[in-house]
Design an enzyme around this catalytic site. Structure first.
Site, PDB file in Angstrom:
ATOM      1  N   GLU A 192       0.896  -1.429  -0.065  1.00 47.41           N
ATOM      2  CA  GLU A 192      -0.076   0.080   0.058  1.00 47.41           C
ATOM      3  C   GLU A 192       0.922   1.262   0.135  1.00 47.41           C
ATOM      4  OE1 GLU A 192      -2.389   3.056   1.923  1.00 47.41           O
ATOM      5  OE2 GLU A 192      -0.148   2.006   2.589  1.00 47.41           O
TER       6      GLU A 192
ATOM      7  N   ASP B 281      -7.769   1.776   8.431  1.00 44.75           N
ATOM      8  CA  ASP B 281      -6.359   2.381   7.628  1.00 44.75           C
ATOM      9  C   ASP B 281      -6.269   3.901   9.305  1.00 44.75           C
ATOM     10  OD1 ASP B 281      -3.354   3.305   6.965  1.00 44.75           O
ATOM     11  OD2 ASP B 281      -4.437   2.916   4.807  1.00 44.75           O
TER      12      ASP B 281
END
Length: 354
Positions: free
Chosen positions: A209, A232
């Protein structure tokens, strides 16, 4: 938080996972989640997918990225000093003087990040912003030959990993971004009551990511979900110097954060908010004016589109070795996702305006 869940969290933080080098942490993930899943598999990209009801045509994808920002060795000089490139985004001022670990061919090698001492800098150099190319890693090797016995070009490194419990259920660790998200999606899967589940759920520990949302892109294409929830971290704004008028009012310990904006499906947002309210699960709201810099960005536009939500864990001091989060927020996020998954039916609809 149950003791085994907390131990899983601690193991995640104590395991290295620089972008592109996530194999050790994915072993931890597979080992923990296997008893709670009907199927666990790893794709060629390195994403780990743990699923309940994997054959259901209606699937919910839960995504948390396991990779952390780190370094990769690109040159060793004649005196044995290691020069590096960044994996992900570092603030050079934070990197200076850190203890690090290089993961070499014979195992971990301790080192420190060195720079020219301030006493020896000219007035002009003192005013110049620090750059990563001004830094190096010193493992104590007397020369290049000794260094190359242990490390080589292409080896990765991290800041020395650490996990510390603080006051009021808060913890500080390297890479809560986004090992907190990995913990949340896997713990949510474990907390789902399978007798209430009517659709498929795949919790994914995504890779890479920090270098371009790469693992979420490939795993979302492979899973082909109807709904995607990325987990997140987001900036906690309850500390000095942060302007809440620009960055919102996000507190540690006040619950998970539901994001609202063009990257997110409004009907899904409303459903999650309603479930939180009905279940007494604390949540906070954030506004996102553009596609987020999270896995939600690419999940939303996978194939013909995915109804997407972003649930965030408030985080102080992001992209430093001392990131701070609250265990209360982790628990709230895992519970919210589990209760949502139990509520979905194959007839659930997320087309806007329908």
């Amino acid at each position: 938080m149950q003791p085994q869940s907390k131990e899983f969290l601690r193991n995640l933080f104590n395991t290295p996972s620089p972008s592109g080098f996530e194999e050790p942490i994915q072993e931890v993930v597979r080992g923990y989640i296997a008893p709670f899943a009907d199927a666990v598999r790893t794709d060629v990209h390195g994403n780990v997918m743990a699923c309940k009801n994997p054959d259901s045509p209606f699937k919910i994808m839960l995504a948390g990225h396991c990779d952390q920002i780190g370094f990769i060795i690109n040159y060793i000089d004649s005196d044995g000093f290691l020069y590096f490139l960044q994996l992900g985004g570092w603030d050079p001022q934070v990197v200076t003087g850190q203890r690090v670990v290089v993961y070499g061919k014979k195992g971990p090698v301790p080192g420190v990040i060195g720079k020219k001492p301030i006493h020896l800098l000219s007035e002009e150099d003192r005013k110049r912003p620090m750059k990563l190319q001004d830094l190096w890693i010193d493992i104590g090797a007397p020369d290049k030959e000794a260094a190359e016995e242990l490390v080589g070009v292409g080896d990765c490194a991290t800041v020395e990993l650490a996990y510390r419990e603080m006051l009021d259920g808060r913890i500080t660790a390297v890479a809560t971004d986004d090992k907190a998200g990995v913990w949340t999606v896997m713990e949510a899967l474990a907390r789902i009551d399978s007798s209430k589940l009517k659709v498929g759920v795949c919790a994914v520990s995504t890779v890479q990511e920090e270098v371009g949302l790469r693992g979420a892109k490939t795993s979302a294409f492979g899973i082909d979900p109807t709904v995607g929830i990325a987990v997140d971290v987001t900036h906690a704004t309850d500390c000095p110097t942060i302007d809440k008028k620009q960055n919102g009012d996000i507190l540690l310990g006040a619950g998970a954060v539901l994001a609202k904006g063009p990257n997110l499906n409004t009907r899904l947002f409303n459903e999650l908010r309603a479930i939180a309210g009905a279940g007494g699960i604390p949540v906070q709201i954030s506004a996102e004016g553009r596609p987020t810099g999270t896995d939600a960005n690419v999940i939303q536009v996978s194939r013909s589109g995915v109804a997407t939500a972003l649930i965030s864990i408030p985080n102080r001091y992001m992209h430093t070795p001392t990131e701070m989060i609250s265990l209360k927020d982790l628990d709230a996020a895992a519970d919210l996702i589990a209760r949502y998954c139990e509520s979905v039916t194959p007839e659930s609809e997320y087309i806007p305006g329908m």
